[in-house]
Design a protein around this motif. Structure first.
Motif, PDB file in Angstrom:
ATOM      1  N   ALA A 212      14.043  78.484  49.165  1.00 18.71           N
ATOM      2  CA  ALA A 212      14.165  78.558  47.683  1.00 18.71           C
ATOM      3  C   ALA A 212      15.771  78.334  47.239  1.00 18.71           C
ATOM      4  N   GLY A 213      16.513  78.307  48.344  1.00 17.19           N
ATOM      5  CA  GLY A 213      18.048  77.898  47.937  1.00 17.19           C
ATOM      6  C   GLY A 213      18.806  79.168  48.143  1.00 17.19           C
ATOM      7  N   ALA A 214      18.281  80.021  48.667  1.00 14.54           N
ATOM      8  CA  ALA A 214      19.125  81.385  48.701  1.00 14.54           C
ATOM      9  C   ALA A 214      20.281  81.208  49.689  1.00 14.54           C
ATOM     10  N   SER A 215      21.671  81.397  49.210  1.00 14.97           N
ATOM     11  CA  SER A 215      22.843  81.247  50.070  1.00 14.97           C
ATOM     12  C   SER A 215      23.031  82.150  51.452  1.00 14.97           C
ATOM     13  N   ALA A 216      23.997  81.754  52.166  1.00 13.97           N
ATOM     14  CA  ALA A 216      24.141  82.636  53.217  1.00 13.97           C
ATOM     15  C   ALA A 216      24.811  84.003  52.758  1.00 13.97           C
ATOM     16  N   ALA A 217      25.624  84.133  51.878  1.00  6.10           N
ATOM     17  CA  ALA A 217      26.091  85.436  51.358  1.00  6.10           C
ATOM     18  C   ALA A 217      25.208  86.178  50.820  1.00  6.10           C
TER      19      ALA A 217
ATOM     20  N   VAL B  47      28.628  92.269  65.087  1.00  2.00           N
ATOM     21  CA  VAL B  47      27.760  91.666  65.593  1.00  2.00           C
ATOM     22  C   VAL B  47      27.085  90.572  64.646  1.00  2.00           C
ATOM     23  N   ASP B  48      27.121  89.459  64.915  1.00  4.53           N
ATOM     24  CA  ASP B  48      26.280  88.507  63.800  1.00  4.53           C
ATOM     25  C   ASP B  48      24.893  88.579  63.993  1.00  4.53           C
ATOM     26  N   LEU B  49      24.208  89.330  63.000  1.00  8.23           N
ATOM     27  CA  LEU B  49      22.901  89.454  63.178  1.00  8.23           C
ATOM     28  C   LEU B  49      22.016  88.359  62.201  1.00  8.23           C
ATOM     29  N   ASP B  50      22.997  87.772  61.477  1.00 10.46           N
ATOM     30  CA  ASP B  50      22.249  86.946  60.266  1.00 10.46           C
ATOM     31  C   ASP B  50      21.618  85.872  60.970  1.00 10.46           C
ATOM     32  N   ALA B  51      21.943  85.443  62.238  1.00 10.80           N
ATOM     33  CA  ALA B  51      21.280  84.166  62.773  1.00 10.80           C
ATOM     34  C   ALA B  51      19.746  84.425  63.055  1.00 10.80           C
ATOM     35  N   LEU B  52      19.694  86.017  63.650  1.00 15.66           N
ATOM     36  CA  LEU B  52      18.390  86.360  63.800  1.00 15.66           C
ATOM     37  C   LEU B  52      17.322  86.137  62.888  1.00 15.66           C
ATOM     38  N   GLN B  53      16.632  85.309  62.591  1.00 21.45           N
ATOM     39  CA  GLN B  53      15.610  85.264  61.537  1.00 21.45           C
ATOM     40  C   GLN B  53      14.393  85.957  61.995  1.00 21.45           C
ATOM     41  N   GLY B  55      10.789  86.501  60.501  1.00 20.50           N
ATOM     42  CA  GLY B  55       9.921  86.297  59.107  1.00 20.50           C
ATOM     43  C   GLY B  55      10.506  85.858  58.409  1.00 20.50           C
ATOM     44  N   PRO B  56      10.637  86.049  56.939  1.00 15.65           N
ATOM     45  CA  PRO B  56      11.157  85.364  55.913  1.00 15.65           C
ATOM     46  C   PRO B  56      12.884  85.673  55.864  1.00 15.65           C
ATOM     47  N   VAL B  57      13.208  86.500  56.352  1.00 12.14           N
ATOM     48  CA  VAL B  57      14.719  87.066  56.132  1.00 12.14           C
ATOM     49  C   VAL B  57      15.386  87.430  57.461  1.00 12.14           C
ATOM     50  N   PRO B  58      16.533  87.434  57.749  1.00 11.35           N
ATOM     51  CA  PRO B  58      17.375  87.740  58.853  1.00 11.35           C
ATOM     52  C   PRO B  58      17.064  89.284  59.401  1.00 11.35           C
ATOM     53  N   LEU B  59      17.442  89.614  60.522  1.00 10.51           N
ATOM     54  CA  LEU B  59      17.317  90.990  61.108  1.00 10.51           C
ATOM     55  C   LEU B  59      17.835  92.091  60.214  1.00 10.51           C
ATOM     56  N   PRO B  60      18.958  91.986  59.778  1.00  8.77           N
ATOM     57  CA  PRO B  60      19.588  93.258  58.916  1.00  8.77           C
ATOM     58  C   PRO B  60      18.693  93.709  58.039  1.00  8.77           C
ATOM     59  N   TRP B  61      18.040  92.639  57.424  1.00  6.99           N
ATOM     60  CA  TRP B  61      17.063  93.209  56.156  1.00  6.99           C
ATOM     61  C   TRP B  61      16.090  94.120  56.595  1.00  6.99           C
ATOM     62  N   TRP B  62      15.494  93.733  57.871  1.00  5.83           N
ATOM     63  CA  TRP B  62      14.290  94.761  58.441  1.00  5.83           C
ATOM     64  C   TRP B  62      15.234  96.101  58.766  1.00  5.83           C
ATOM     65  N   ILE B  63      16.363  96.146  59.220  1.00  5.17           N
ATOM     66  CA  ILE B  63      16.901  97.351  59.537  1.00  5.17           C
ATOM     67  C   ILE B  63      17.245  98.060  58.543  1.00  5.17           C
ATOM     68  N   LEU B  64      17.931  97.551  57.295  1.00  4.91           N
ATOM     69  CA  LEU B  64      18.069  98.250  56.342  1.00  4.91           C
ATOM     70  C   LEU B  64      16.987  98.555  55.253  1.00  4.91           C
TER      71      LEU B  64
END
Lengths: 515, 97
Positions: A212-217, B47-53, B55-64
């Motif tokens: 849906a266009g969410a940014s990396a930030a 540690v760049d966890l954002d790259a680990l997707q 489901g719909p969001v990166p790993l840090p979302w699941w941790i927090l």
């Protein structure tokens, strides 16, 4: 949006709240009943009531809205609001119950034996309460405006009137029933629609926020676009305010007095951790789904209503309307429960002021206090501009963390705390954090360092208050209260032991000896 | 228990040791929370966890957004058990005939 279902839902919540409140009236007869439900509330009732009271519009609507706008770093709000109870459990829960005081000003006076310190604490309770009530009223206005098209003031005034009737009629006992009911209502009202929304999302091929266009930030918990140092300061200041501010919220602390003893107070708090943990899974989910289906709300600035909008956008039809009405009912429950709790604690403090005690008597004082406590924030909500509800509640946490947190922790664990130290520390933290928050509101947001230092002051104002309290206490050791040893026995020894915990200040009501 | 009521030196020692052990416990809990939860922002930077997707969001979302809550509850559970143990030890001590 079809207004009929939502209007019925709002009316049902209002009537149920009033009904349960009046039912409680039959039980509350004595003054002690009125204030703390005679301390006979079990841990499960009590923790549901704490959850019901604590989960305000900021939790129910505000978090999803902030996540929709700013992304992952806003997930720190619910984490901090839960972790605050763990800090409270570790440092404050049992001793606070054992102190036997009704309110934070009572605790202050009991511990440092000073009416001046009591006065400062009372003023802070009122300020924090008003900071907390104002966004609830504004949120109620926004919700009624969105779902049934009423003018914004209608929702604010409606909530204020119901709350005053409730507090005036039954006091704390009825509030305990009402609050416990509200927790389970709010949980159901978020959970059932979420199940349907997740089903619809799966049917839709599970689009992600990135699709849906969410940014990396937006996706990253460390917002790199504002600079790393600034982003880290903002995150840690938020952690400071929420972890430490929870124990200083007047409406949270008053609940601990309704536990039968210190051990029950701890168990209640542990249950609260579980109840909050379950609840807070959901606002984040709404925020993420909202980013997929309602990203356009960011431009309108009305992100606080994203939770209410999703069923109509994703499901539609009668089902969408009914689910939307259920969410609206939960939102209304959130406004009513938090406002009732905060108003109750404001009324309790105002009723114990010297004027109310002498002229009106305790129960009439409580009733007048409730009306007074609610008029000011209602007026502010009607005249002031809108701030996102979760941000505004964040200010109350920052002030609480910078005043009552050091007072409670030092008061319970450090025998050398003196009245001048307590007063100086509360004033330093109160003026520091409070002044910063006012300046931030007046200045407006520009995302710079000064803006962050002012709008998220806890990381500097709490240490300032703590240091002031310690240093001034050390300089005034001659003013140490003479009964501090006895006070420490009272705060820390298990009630089971038949120790002398009497106190000379006339506030304390020693517990009957237990087997 | 008389020792505590009469504020004798031995009563003072008993009381101080209870307060110390409870305070130590509270401080341990806060250090554990500070490391496990307060350390997360630093972890996310290092540690760049954002790259680990996931489901719909990166790993840090699941941790927090999810994993933090059971951790907080377990810490609370351990704290309640330990503080009740401290109080029992204190009761046994002062109730000795």
């Amino acid at each position: 949006m079809n207004t009929t279902y939502s209007a019925i839902a709002v009316a049902a919540v209002a009537l149920a709240t009033l009904g349960i409140g009046l039912f409680g009236l039959r039980f509350s007869r004595t003054t002690s009943d009125f204030f703390v439900a005679s301390r006979s509330v079990s841990p499960l009732w009590n923790s549901s009531a704490i959850g019901g009271e604590y989960l305000s519009a900021a939790s129910y609507l505000g978090i999803a809205g902030l996540i929709l706008t700013f992304g992952a770093d806003m997930v720190w709000f619910p984490v901090g609001w839960t972790a605050g109870y763990l800090v409270l459990l570790a440092f404050v829960a049992a001793p606070l119950r054992r102190s036997g005081a009704y309110t934070l000003p009572d605790f202050t006076q009991m511990r440092v034996q000073s009416t001046a310190a009591r006065g400062v604490a009372s003023m802070l309770v009122v300020v924090i309460g008003w900071l907390y009530l104002m966004p609830q009223f504004q949120g109620a206005g926004l919700v009624l405006h969105t779902v049934i098209g009423a003018p914004a003031w209608v929702g604010s005034v409606l909530v204020a009137v119901i709350v005053v009737i409730n507090v005036v009629s039954g006091g704390m006992r009825s509030i305990t029933f009402v609050q416990a009911f509200q927790y389970w209502l709010k949980l159901t009202a978020l959970l059932v629609p979420l199940v349907f929304l997740l089903h619809a999302w799966t049917e839709d091929g599970r689009p992600t926020p990135s699709d849906a266009g969410a940014s990396a930030a937006w996706l990253s918990p460390v917002a790199a676009d504002t600079g790393l140092g600034l982003s880290m300061y903002a995150t840690y200041s938020l952690i400071f305010a929420t972890f430490l501010g929870t124990m200083g919220l007047p409406h949270v602390v008053v609940r601990f007095y309704t536990n039968p003893d210190g051990r029950a107070a701890r168990r209640t708090t542990l249950l609260v951790l579980a109840l909050l943990g379950v609840f807070y899974l959901m606002p984040t989910a709404y925020g993420v789904i909202g980013r997929v289906y309602a990203g356009d709300l960011v431009d309108t600035g009305e992100t606080d209503i994203v939770v209410l909008e999703l069923p109509m956008r994703m499901i539609g039809g009668t089902l969408g309307e009914v689910l939307g009405a259920l969410l609206t009912a939960g939102a209304f429950a959130a406004f009513l429960s938090t406002s009732s709790g905060v108003t109750m604690s404001l009324a309790g403090v105002l009723a114990q002021g010297p004027l109310a005690r002498r002229v009106l008597g305790p129960v009439a004082g409580l009733r007048v206090g409730a009306a007074l406590g609610i008029l000011v924030p209602l007026g502010l909500a009607l005249v002031s501009g809108r701030i996102a509800v979760a941000s505004s509640v964040g200010f109350a946490f920052a002030v609480a963390a910078s005043t009552f947190c050091p007072l409670l922790v030092l008061g319970i664990w450090w025998p050398r705390l003196t009245a001048p130290g307590a007063i100086a520390g509360m004033l330093a933290g109160g003026f520091g954090a409070g002044g910063a928050v006012v300046a931030a509101i007046v200045r407006g947001s520009d995302e710079g360092w000064l803006d962050q230092l002012l709008s998220r002051p806890a990381a500097w104002s709490m240490p300032l208050a703590l240091a002031t309290m310690v240093l001034v206490s050390l300089a005034t050791q001659s003013r140490r209260p003479s009964n501090v040893r006895r006070t420490m026995v009272r705060l820390h020894s298990p009630e089971r032991l038949r120790l002398d915990r009497a106190d000379a200040d006339g506030i304390s009501r020693p517990d009957p000896p237990r087997g | 228990m008389q020792e505590i009521d009469e504020e004798t030196e031995i009563g003072e020692v008993y009381m101080r040791s209870l307060i110390r052990s409870q305070l130590r416990l509270a401080l341990i809990v806060s250090v554990v929370v500070a490391l496990l939860v307060g350390g997360l922002p630093i972890l996310f930077v290092l540690v760049d966890l954002d790259a680990l997707q996931v489901g719909p969001v990166p790993l840090p979302w699941w941790i927090l957004g999810a994993a933090v809550y059971p951790v907080l509850f377990v810490i609370g559970w351990v704290f309640v058990a330990a503080s009740e143990r401290n109080e029992r030890a204190f009761s046994d001590l002062v109730e000795r005939p």
